[in-house]
Design a protein around this motif. Structure first.
Motif: not given
Length: 386
Positions: A186, A222-224
């Motif tokens: 991400a 950073g988007k998971v």
């Protein structure tokens, strides 16, 4: 000249007929011009000798296209023992550049050659994916001039330097084993988005600021994606694989089976399989990497490192930074999905060797087709820009 290679590069040795697969099937083997001339001379010189091997060679080449013919999608020179009759009859000196080099791969830049081993080779894949230690890169230099110097007159050395700097940061992010792999990926995707924005908005000088920011921050953005969001993105992305060129019939079975068993039934069906698979991974002790132990996380780390090393700096030629990173991350995601499908159809059982087999079969379909590589990257760039 500067030469770069992974630390394990020189350890590779082809095992020929003992290989569990063959590199001489499923893809067109193009013959370089010098070797084609050698073959033509040999065939011409032996034209009056009906017993000569030259007759076999002549009938095994598409002279107009400059490649070996295929029989049942296997090279016409490949015998039923998966050995090359050209080597047997004339020796390795008669191999074309494609066959002589594989699985060795070279990326050419201005004054730089980067060597790698293709993940599509079973032996190379095993070397990479059973390795517990982090991949390192060996750099050597000499005073030899670049023989291709004239071809790099318009080479953007400033952009290349920034890409090299960025790749070093990317390697550190990928190899940060304190973070789950999904988090690392991400972060890379966000870094790629910001770098591509610099390119698209003609802010090339700002790119170094992006690289420096990701090198320094401890809690990188950073988007998971999880749950239904992740399933929706995985299912949506799978569609591009169904539109790519198929190099082997068995790949069609994998694609159709994966769709049927994992995605067709919707999220709840997928979640049930997903949860059970990762419980299996945890029970096997693959969930977290420890010293001296094979790990699902390290397995995916090595795959991602390979793709980034091989393709990322190629953005100097097309300025498509985002697609290079996205293709690398996407490859990790779907190799994991195909491993999950393999586990499911094998009675919910899977060995680490089978995970490696999934990885090199995937790489064969993607790496051995320029059309597939280009189509996959173009699809990813189109989605980014829209």
């Amino acid at each position: 000249m500067r030469y770069v290679k992974p630390h394990y590069y020189d350890e590779f040795q082809c095992i020929a007929g003992k290989c569990p697969d063959t590199c001489c099937a499923g893809w067109q083997i193009v013959i370089d011009d010098d070797t084609l001339e050698k073959y033509e001379k040999y065939v011409t010189d032996e034209a009056g000798n009906a017993e000569s091997f030259a007759v076999r060679l002549n009938n095994s080449i598409d002279w107009e296209e400059g490649c070996f013919l295929q029989k049942g999608r296997r090279c016409a020179m490949l015998n039923d023992r998966n050995l090359c009759d050209l080597i047997t009859a004339k020796g390795e000196g008669y191999l074309c550049d494609t066959c002589n080099r594989y699985p060795r791969h070279i990326e050419e830049f201005d004054g730089i050659r980067e060597f790698s081993l293709s993940l599509s080779c079973p032996v190379a894949a095993e070397m990479m994916l059973k390795m517990i230690e982090q991949t390192r890169y060996v750099v050597e230099e000499d005073e030899e001039p670049d023989p291709l110097e004239d071809e790099f007159e318009d080479f953007d050395f400033m952009l290349f330097t920034q890409l090299e700097d960025a790749r070093e940061v990317i390697f550190k992010i990928i190899q940060d084993r304190e973070k789950p792999m999904d988090k690392r990926m991400a972060i890379l995707m966000e870094m790629a988005r910001q770098m591509q924005d610099c390119i698209d908005e003609d802010r090339l000088f700002d790119m170094q600021d992006v690289v420096n920011a990701f090198a320094k921050q401890e809690d990188a953005v950073g988007k998971v994606l999880t749950g239904e969001d992740r399933f929706g993105k995985i299912k949506d992305g799978f569609e591009i694989y169904t539109r790519l060129e198929r190099l082997r019939e068995e790949w069609t079975e994998v694609l159709e089976g994966t769709w049927r068993e994992l995605y067709q039934g919707g999220y709840e069906s997928y979640k049930s399989v997903y949860d059970e698979f990762y419980h299996f991974i945890e029970e096997r002790g693959w969930s977290k990497g420890t010293e001296g132990q094979q790990s699902w996380e390290i397995f995916t780390e090595q795959i991602l490192t390979f793709f980034i090393y091989t393709y990322f700096c190629g953005a100097v030629y097309d300025e498509c930074i985002y697609s290079k990173v996205a293709m690398s991350v996407m490859s990790v995601c779907y190799i994991r999905e195909f491993c999950m499908y393999t586990w499911f159809v094998q009675g919910k059982n899977l060995s680490f060797d089978e995970c490696i087999r999934v990885a090199y079969r995937y790489a064969r379909e993607i790496e051995h087709s320029d059309l597939n590589l280009n189509d996959l990257e173009q699809w990813l760039m189109d989605r980014f820009q829209n």
